[in-house]
Motif scaffolding. Structure first.
Motif, PDB file in Angstrom:
ATOM      1  N   ASN A   8      -4.257   6.544  -3.854  1.00  0.00           N
ATOM      2  CA  ASN A   8      -4.242   5.692  -2.663  1.00  0.00           C
ATOM      3  C   ASN A   8      -5.315   6.092  -1.663  1.00  0.00           C
ATOM      4  OD1 ASN A   8      -1.801   3.655  -2.519  1.00  0.00           O
ATOM      5  ND2 ASN A   8      -1.166   5.430  -3.709  1.00  0.00           N
ATOM      6  N   PRO A  52       3.200   2.001  -4.559  1.00  0.00           N
ATOM      7  CA  PRO A  52       2.927   3.270  -5.271  1.00  0.00           C
ATOM      8  C   PRO A  52       4.125   4.206  -5.328  1.00  0.00           C
ATOM      9  CG  PRO A  52       1.684   3.152  -3.208  1.00  0.00           C
ATOM     10  CD  PRO A  52       2.254   1.793  -3.458  1.00  0.00           C
ATOM     11  N   ASN A  75      -8.221   3.254  -0.394  1.00  0.00           N
ATOM     12  CA  ASN A  75      -8.340   2.755   0.981  1.00  0.00           C
ATOM     13  C   ASN A  75      -9.786   2.422   1.376  1.00  0.00           C
ATOM     14  OD1 ASN A  75      -6.327   2.252   3.125  1.00  0.00           O
ATOM     15  ND2 ASN A  75      -7.791   3.418   4.350  1.00  0.00           N
ATOM     16  N   ARG A  81      -3.418   7.552   4.788  1.00  0.00           N
ATOM     17  CA  ARG A  81      -2.695   6.741   3.778  1.00  0.00           C
ATOM     18  C   ARG A  81      -2.205   7.617   2.635  1.00  0.00           C
ATOM     19  NH1 ARG A  81      -4.918   1.378   0.497  1.00  0.00           N
ATOM     20  NH2 ARG A  81      -3.415   1.469  -1.210  1.00  0.00           N
ATOM     21  N   THR A 110       0.803  -1.227   0.000  1.00  0.00           N
ATOM     22  CA  THR A 110       0.000   0.000   0.000  1.00  0.00           C
ATOM     23  C   THR A 110       0.839   1.282   0.000  1.00  0.00           C
ATOM     24  OG1 THR A 110      -0.127  -0.124   2.414  1.00  0.00           O
ATOM     25  CG2 THR A 110      -1.940  -1.105   1.162  1.00  0.00           C
TER      26      THR A 110
END
Length: 264
Positions: free
Chosen positions: A82, A39, A86, A124, A35
Motif C-alpha cells: 500500500n 487490503p 499511494n 497509508r 485503500t
C-alpha cells in the motif's frame, strides 16, 4: 476537513508542502474502504487459509506457533504494497487525466514534492499495518518484544516502497506499465521475502536468492520486533534497509531535479 485545509493553507512558508501532503492523505482517506479495508480483508483471508492448511504442518521457530509467526509478515506485506500504491497511483492518474501540471506549476521544491508523497505513503502503510494488527488481535494476540524495532522497520519499509512507488509513477506513462512494475517486480519480491515461511526452511539456492532481496530484511527485522528472534541479525537488516532507502532517495531526487518525464 475545510477547517483543516484552511489551517494548512495559512501556515506561512510551508503552505505548498502541507497542501500537497494534505491532498495525498485525503486522496486515500476518502476511499478508505478501498485503500484500507480491502487490503485488511486480503490479509485476513491469507491468514485464515494458511493457518487452516499449515498450522500443524509447519514449524518455524521452536516456541512460536505458525499463526503468530505469520501475522507480522502479513502486516508488513500489506504495508509495503500500500505504501507503493499511494504515490504510484496518484502520479499515474494525474498524468493520464492531465492535472499533474497544476501540481508542477505551484512553487514547491523537489524536496518538498518528494517528502509530501513519501510521507503520505508512510501514513497509508502504517494505517493498513495497524488495522491488520488490531483485527488479527481478535483471533490471536501476539506479543511485542521491542516497539522500537517494530516502528523502525515499519516506517523505513513503508518509506522505501513509497519512494519506489514515486519512481514507478515518474517512469510509467500508462496504466499497463505501472501494472508491469507491480506484477513483475513488487509482487515477486514480496512473495520471496519470507512472509509465509522462514527462509531457513528453503533449499540453499533459494536461501541465497532471498538474502539478495531487500524486502526480506524489512520483514525479518519487523518480525524481530515482535518475537526477539529472526533469520538474520536485526542490525544487518537495518543496514540493508537503510542503505536501499538512501539509494532510492538519491535516485528519486535526481529524477525530480532533472524533471524526468515531468517537463516533456
Amino acid at each position: 476537513m475545510k477547517e483543516i485545509s484552511s489551517m494548512v493553507a495559512s501556515i506561512p512558508g510551508r503552505s505548498g508542502f502541507y497542501t500537497l501532503l494534505y491532498k495525498e492523505l485525503l486522496r486515500f482517506w476518502r476511499v478508505a474502504f478501498q485503500t484500507i479495508a480491502a487490503p485488511v480483508m486480503t490479509a485476513l483471508l491469507y491468514l485464515i487459509v494458511f493457518v487452516q492448511v499449515l498450522q500443524d504442518r509447519v514449524k518455524v521457530y521452536d516456541a512460536i506457533p505458525y499463526t503468530e509467526f505469520l501475522i507480522p509478515g502479513l502486516m508488513m506485506m500489506s504495508m509495503l504494497q500500500n505504501a507503493f500504491a499511494n504515490p504510484s497511483s496518484s502520479l499515474i492518474q494525474s498524468r493520464v487525466t492531465g492535472n499533474l501540471v497544476f501540481v508542477l506549476l505551484t512553487p514547491i521544491s523537489t524536496r518538498e514534492f518528494f517528502t509530501a508523497y513519501v510521507l503520505a505513503a508512510v501514513v497509508r502503510g502504517l494505517a493498513v499495518g495497524l488495522t491488520v494488527w488490531l483485527v488479527s488481535m481478535l483471533f490471536i494476540p501476539i506479543p511485542v518484544t521491542s516497539v522500537i524495532w517494530v516502528l523502525v522497520f515499519g516506517v523505513l519499509g513503508s518509506a522505501m516502497l513509497g519512494i519506489l512507488g514515486l519512481i514507478a509513477g515518474l517512469w510509467s506513462e500508462k496504466f499497463d506499465q505501472m501494472a508491469a512494475f507491480q506484477n513483475f517486480l513488487i509482487m515477486p519480491l514480496t512473495f520471496l521475502s519470507g512472509v509465509f515461511y522462514s527462509v531457513h526452511s528453503l533449499p540453499p539456492f533459494w536461501q541465497a536468492v532471498s538474502h539478495w532481496n531487500p524486502i526480506f530484511y524489512t520483514i525479518d527485522g519487523f518480525r524481530y520486533g515482535f518475537f526477539g528472534v529472526s533469520d538474520s541479525s536485526p542490525w544487518l537488516s537495518l543496514a540493508v534497509v537503510a542503505g536501499f532507502f538512501m539509494v532510492l532517495t538519491i535516485i528519486a531526487i535526481r529524477l525530480l531535479d532533472s524533471g524526468y518525464k515531468l517537463r516533456t
